[in-house]
Write a protein that holds these residues in place. Structure first.
Motif, PDB file in Angstrom:
ATOM      1  N   VAL A  13      89.801  77.640 145.210  1.00 31.60           N
ATOM      2  CA  VAL A  13      88.458  77.626 144.618  1.00 31.60           C
ATOM      3  C   VAL A  13      87.541  78.591 145.368  1.00 31.60           C
ATOM      4  CG1 VAL A  13      86.406  76.190 144.211  1.00 31.60           C
ATOM      5  CG2 VAL A  13      88.677  75.330 143.608  1.00 31.60           C
ATOM      6  N   ASP A  18      89.237  78.745 139.238  1.00 31.63           N
ATOM      7  CA  ASP A  18      88.631  77.557 138.658  1.00 31.63           C
ATOM      8  C   ASP A  18      89.295  76.312 139.252  1.00 31.63           C
ATOM      9  OD1 ASP A  18      87.053  76.259 136.287  1.00 31.63           O
ATOM     10  OD2 ASP A  18      89.104  75.466 136.126  1.00 31.63           O
ATOM     11  N   GLU A  19      88.505  75.280 139.486  1.00 35.93           N
ATOM     12  CA  GLU A  19      89.021  74.063 140.137  1.00 35.93           C
ATOM     13  C   GLU A  19      90.159  73.414 139.350  1.00 35.93           C
ATOM     14  OE1 GLU A  19      87.361  69.891 142.076  1.00 35.93           O
ATOM     15  OE2 GLU A  19      85.970  71.250 141.076  1.00 35.93           O
ATOM     16  N   GLU A  21      92.211  74.942 137.255  1.00 33.70           N
ATOM     17  CA  GLU A  21      93.376  75.828 137.386  1.00 33.70           C
ATOM     18  C   GLU A  21      94.047  75.609 138.733  1.00 33.70           C
ATOM     19  OE1 GLU A  21      92.365  79.942 136.619  1.00 33.70           O
ATOM     20  OE2 GLU A  21      91.086  79.367 134.953  1.00 33.70           O
TER      21      GLU A  21
END
Length: 127
Positions: A13, A18-19, A21
């Protein structure tokens, strides 16, 4: 999820992933291949969120998607396999991050050089 996996997500992150992902990547790293349903169950994320995250990860060429036929009726299952290790993904992201930072710093230094004369003196001395 253990502490190491949580730290890996934090690193991903921080490097711009993206968190959701990052969460999917960590679970893919635990077990290959992983079906969409497995990822949903393991992460606690809903199907549309996992689908969007996996599409983004696939576009970045970090995973391969294999279609597995199921016996009887029903849609074929998508199975995802990491193409790179988490270590390699982090290494590549870190290199890209450092290159962008260096580029931005070079731009700032060029702007400072371009101020010249009295403006430069004010900038340095804080007048």
């Amino acid at each position: 999820m253990d502490q190491t996996q949580s730290k890996i997500i934090d690193v991903l992150v921080a490097l711009g992933v993206d968190e959701k992902e990052a969460l999917c990547l960590v679970f893919l790293d635990m077990k290959n291949p992983y079906s969409m349903v497995n990822i949903e169950d393991s992460t606690g994320l809903r199907q549309p969120v996992v689908s969007k995250a996996m599409n983004q990860i696939h576009l970045k060429s970090w995973v391969s998607c294999n279609i597995k036929k199921v016996s009887g009726k029903g849609r074929p299952q998508q199975e995802y396999v990491l193409r790179l290790s988490i270590r390699d993904i982090i290494k590549n992201l870190k290199e890209n991050f450092e290159a962008k930072q260096k580029n931005e710093l070079d731009k700032i230094n060029e702007l400072i050089k371009g101020i010249g004369g009295k403006g430069q003196k004010q900038l340095v001395e804080g007048e």
